[in-house]
Design a protein around this motif. Sequence first.
Motif, PDB file in Angstrom:
ATOM      1  N   PRO A  24      -4.875 -20.416 -55.738  1.00 34.40           N
ATOM      2  CA  PRO A  24      -3.727 -20.396 -56.266  1.00 34.40           C
ATOM      3  C   PRO A  24      -2.582 -21.340 -56.199  1.00 34.40           C
ATOM      4  O   PRO A  24      -2.366 -21.985 -56.997  1.00 34.40           O
ATOM      5  N   ALA A  25      -2.864 -22.099 -54.572  1.00 35.95           N
ATOM      6  CA  ALA A  25      -1.737 -22.929 -54.396  1.00 35.95           C
ATOM      7  C   ALA A  25      -2.035 -24.569 -54.752  1.00 35.95           C
ATOM      8  O   ALA A  25      -1.449 -25.455 -54.227  1.00 35.95           O
ATOM      9  N   VAL A  26      -3.542 -24.708 -54.851  1.00 42.32           N
ATOM     10  CA  VAL A  26      -3.421 -26.042 -55.626  1.00 42.32           C
ATOM     11  C   VAL A  26      -3.212 -26.734 -55.892  1.00 42.32           C
ATOM     12  O   VAL A  26      -3.020 -28.270 -55.817  1.00 42.32           O
ATOM     13  N   PRO A  27      -2.923 -26.293 -57.475  1.00 35.71           N
ATOM     14  CA  PRO A  27      -2.058 -26.998 -58.334  1.00 35.71           C
ATOM     15  C   PRO A  27      -0.498 -27.891 -57.319  1.00 35.71           C
ATOM     16  O   PRO A  27      -0.116 -28.763 -57.075  1.00 35.71           O
ATOM     17  N   PHE A  28      -0.045 -26.311 -57.067  1.00 37.64           N
ATOM     18  CA  PHE A  28       1.509 -26.736 -56.147  1.00 37.64           C
ATOM     19  C   PHE A  28       0.962 -28.085 -55.045  1.00 37.64           C
ATOM     20  O   PHE A  28       1.935 -28.836 -55.124  1.00 37.64           O
TER      21      PHE A  28
END
Length: 427
Positions: free
Chosen positions: A89-93
Amino acid sequence: MTTHSRRPTLVLVYQRTTLPWVFESAERAGIDLVLVPRPDEDVSEKRLPPAVVDVVRLDVESDPAGALAALRRRYEEDPFQGIVTLYDPAVPFVAETAELLGLPGIGREAARSAQDKRVMRERLAAAGLHTPGFVRLDDPADWAAAAHLAFPVVVKPAQGFSSLGVTKADTPQSLKGVVDEVWQTCASKLGRVDGLVVEEYLDGPEFAVESLAHGGDVRILTIGYKGDPQGPHFEEGVYRAPAALPDAVRDAILREVTAAHRALGITDGPTHTELRLRGGGTPYLLEMGARIGGSGVSHYIASAVTGIDLAAQALRIAAGITPEPLGAGSMPMPVAAAANYIVPCHGSGRITAIRGLDELRNDPRVDHVVQMLFPGDVVRPYPDFTGYPAFVLSRHADTSEAEAFHRYLDQAVRVDYAHDTDPQGQA
């Protein structure tokens, strides 16, 4: 606290300190880490993992703008060379932060392609890759738009992770109920629902592919067997590599996975791809994650099978350092077999005991027992996803030996639950 190291420095977002591999690889690669711990993990600065020189507490998921502003200030005061995560879930950030600070990364569009299953399906189909029939749902009331698909179908959150909410619907008559259930589960677990994907169920065994890309050149490191889950929910169970595959099937997987990198725009860094062999021979991607899979489990598998330090290579790429050569050939030659036994929940409720793990910690075949759930924890029934009780990571001479070991573990490890809980796991 700021760092004044001559070594390259990476910000590592939401990596659990109980999973050691990325920290050990950073130490071997001569790279320092600034750790952004998960909010639910209490990290003591007196006992930091290898290579960690600082800890910065940020709420990446609930306050991404604030987290980005904090990292920008830090970068201006004490520049770092890159930012990386193993938490899907942190890949886009991470991609957005790298792009805005001018650091190495895959960019926001590629991160969105890998993280949002709606976008992934559309781009794979546009590239002419094997794609099941699918429909994107931006509102649960639109469920009938997917009723024309060939059943059974699988309903999954567009931006979910692991097995959260993934549910099979066998008939058009059951579709509305499944869509509503998945939507409600995701709203409760994630706090929001960005949409769903309904796609035709893919029969055939499941495989995982670990890859490394640099400058658009994609190298497949390992292909591993992941079982043949039938649903209605898709709890993971095993991962054994290298998989025994006919040359023609292996080559088809190599072509499909390499082409998927191009279709999604992933030119640099590690990827973890899950696919099924439809009809036993044609590869269809389920998803491609733009990170090392399983919070580091994929590194363990790939490095044990090939002797290549996958995490160190990925960290070098994230820091803008040219990775070490991987050798010639379409895939590295295996030097051993490796396996992950994912202890199944086999039920729900309040855990009273997880039997068999202590004995395995002393088993010479076992390198790591990573326990995530403990007595007292509550396991909620699917389609909610609480997590896996434990990983048992082992090394073997070949995959047949690993398979025999997993049959033994099926009998040796068991999760016990209290009898005074209701089906939702409440006392």
